[in-house]
Design an enzyme around this catalytic site. Structure first.
Site, PDB file in Angstrom:
ATOM      1  N   CYS B  87      42.630  81.570  33.354  1.00 23.00           N
ATOM      2  CA  CYS B  87      43.652  81.179  32.378  1.00 23.00           C
ATOM      3  C   CYS B  87      44.255  82.420  31.710  1.00 23.00           C
ATOM      4  CB  CYS B  87      43.052  80.193  31.378  1.00 23.00           C
ATOM      5  SG  CYS B  87      44.287  79.323  30.409  1.00 23.00           S
ATOM      6  N   HIS B 204      40.127  76.036  34.717  1.00 22.49           N
ATOM      7  CA  HIS B 204      38.900  76.517  34.075  1.00 22.49           C
ATOM      8  C   HIS B 204      37.650  76.033  34.813  1.00 22.49           C
ATOM      9  CE1 HIS B 204      40.492  78.137  30.251  1.00 22.49           C
ATOM     10  NE2 HIS B 204      41.470  77.277  30.442  1.00 22.49           N
ATOM     11  N   GLU B 206      34.719  77.038  34.436  1.00 20.55           N
ATOM     12  CA  GLU B 206      33.582  77.005  33.501  1.00 20.55           C
ATOM     13  C   GLU B 206      33.551  75.711  32.691  1.00 20.55           C
ATOM     14  OE1 GLU B 206      36.385  78.396  32.929  1.00 20.55           O
ATOM     15  OE2 GLU B 206      36.850  78.531  30.801  1.00 20.55           O
TER      16      GLU B 206
END
Lengths: 76, 234
Positions: B87, B204, B206
């Site tokens: 990002c 993302h 994560e």
């Protein structure tokens, strides 16, 4: 002035254009939204200042992949 | 010895703890790296997480790329060390010239926070080693400025060199306009540098590491690096 290159789609500009049409300005054939940055520099030498500003534009103020810049100098 | 993942923290970074969690779930050690330091603290991998580094003033990533830490990150990448920009991290990598192209305001002009399907386009990178081309991953995006742009020549080169890592698709793997959350050129969601050791992606991974949160597909990126680097670092 830092503005998106002509080949880069500017959705913000398109919305501004549509809004201007909506409020009665059908003659607007295009709108591009850019940035206006005012810098205050110290030093009497305009030529030198111009070279420094150009460098600032290339290194930080403008991303050459997507943007073009132009500037003018005036004594304060 | 466990691999060390350095996680960059700039003023305004917001995804560093989620990245650390993902790294730890993968069995590696997460090491915070402060933007004002030049020291990578012996890390094997560097992650530039999401957020709004330096407020994203001027342009996303424009100021962050001059942080002292970025000098060390560039050096690490030049030596072949893996760097993952997620990002805002992707935006920083583009601004730093470590990846080509740029990320622009979403075509919708709206901030988009939603799950997306990604199609893996290539697997020969430290981050993609255990993935298969064509494999679909469900990973969320969360950004206002993620519209990938590159000029025609650059885009052609990225395609020719197999440097598009992911594209946005629908759940059947079709890269349709409706499945493209930000209007990215050719539905590009992530790209690699020439050597394949620097990966930038807007989604993302994560945030897709626990089934409780809807998907754990993102977790696959982290062990991929572990597997690739394990023989080297013992």
């Amino acid at each position: 002035m830092v503005s998106l290159k002509e080949v880069v789609n500017d959705p913000q500009g398109l919305v501004v254009q549509e809004a201007l049409h909506a409020v009665g300005y059908p003659e607007v054939g295009g709108a591009r939204v850019g940035k206006f940055i005012r810098l205050e520099l110290e030093g009497p030498d305009q030529e030198k200042a111009g070279a420094r500003v150009e460098e600032m534009c290339r290194r930080l103020l403008c991303n050459g992949v997507i943007e073009d810049f132009s500037f003018e100098l005036s004594p304060v | 010895m466990s691999l060390r993942f350095g996680i960059a923290v700039f003023p305004g970074t917001w995804s560093d703890r989620d990245c650390a969690h993902a790294v730890e779930l993968s069995g590696a050690v997460a090491v915070p790296l402060w933007h004002a330091d030049r020291d990578l603290k012996g890390c094997d991998v560097v992650i530039l997480p999401g957020g709004f580094a330096y407020g994203d003033y001027l342009r996303t990533g424009a100021i962050a790329r001059f942080a002292p830490l970025m000098e060390a990150v560039q050096e690490h990448a030049r030596a072949g060390g893996p760097v993952l920009g997620i990002c805002n991290g992707f935006q920083i990598l583009c601004e730093a010239g470590m990846l080509p192209g740029a990320l622009l305001r979403n075509a919708s002009l709206q901030f988009r926070c939603q799950p997306c399907w990604l199609r893996v386009e290539r697997a020969s990178s430290p981050f993609l080693g255990t993935l298969q081309p064509g494999q679909l991953l469900q990973v969320p995006v969360s950004h206002g400025e993620g519209r990938f742009y590159a000029d025609e020549e650059t885009m052609a080169r990225l395609n020719a060199e197999g440097r598009v890592a992911f594209r946005y698709t629908d759940s059947s793997g079709q890269a349709t306009a409706a499945a493209n959350p930000n209007g990215s050129l050719e539905s590009v969601a992530g790209i690699l540098n020439e050597r394949g050791n620097v990966l930038g992606m807007m989604p993302h991974p994560e945030r897709a590491c626990e089934l409780l949160l809807g998907s754990d597909h993102g977790l696959q990126l982290f062990p991929a690096v572990l597997q690739q680097l394990a023989p080297r670092s013992g």
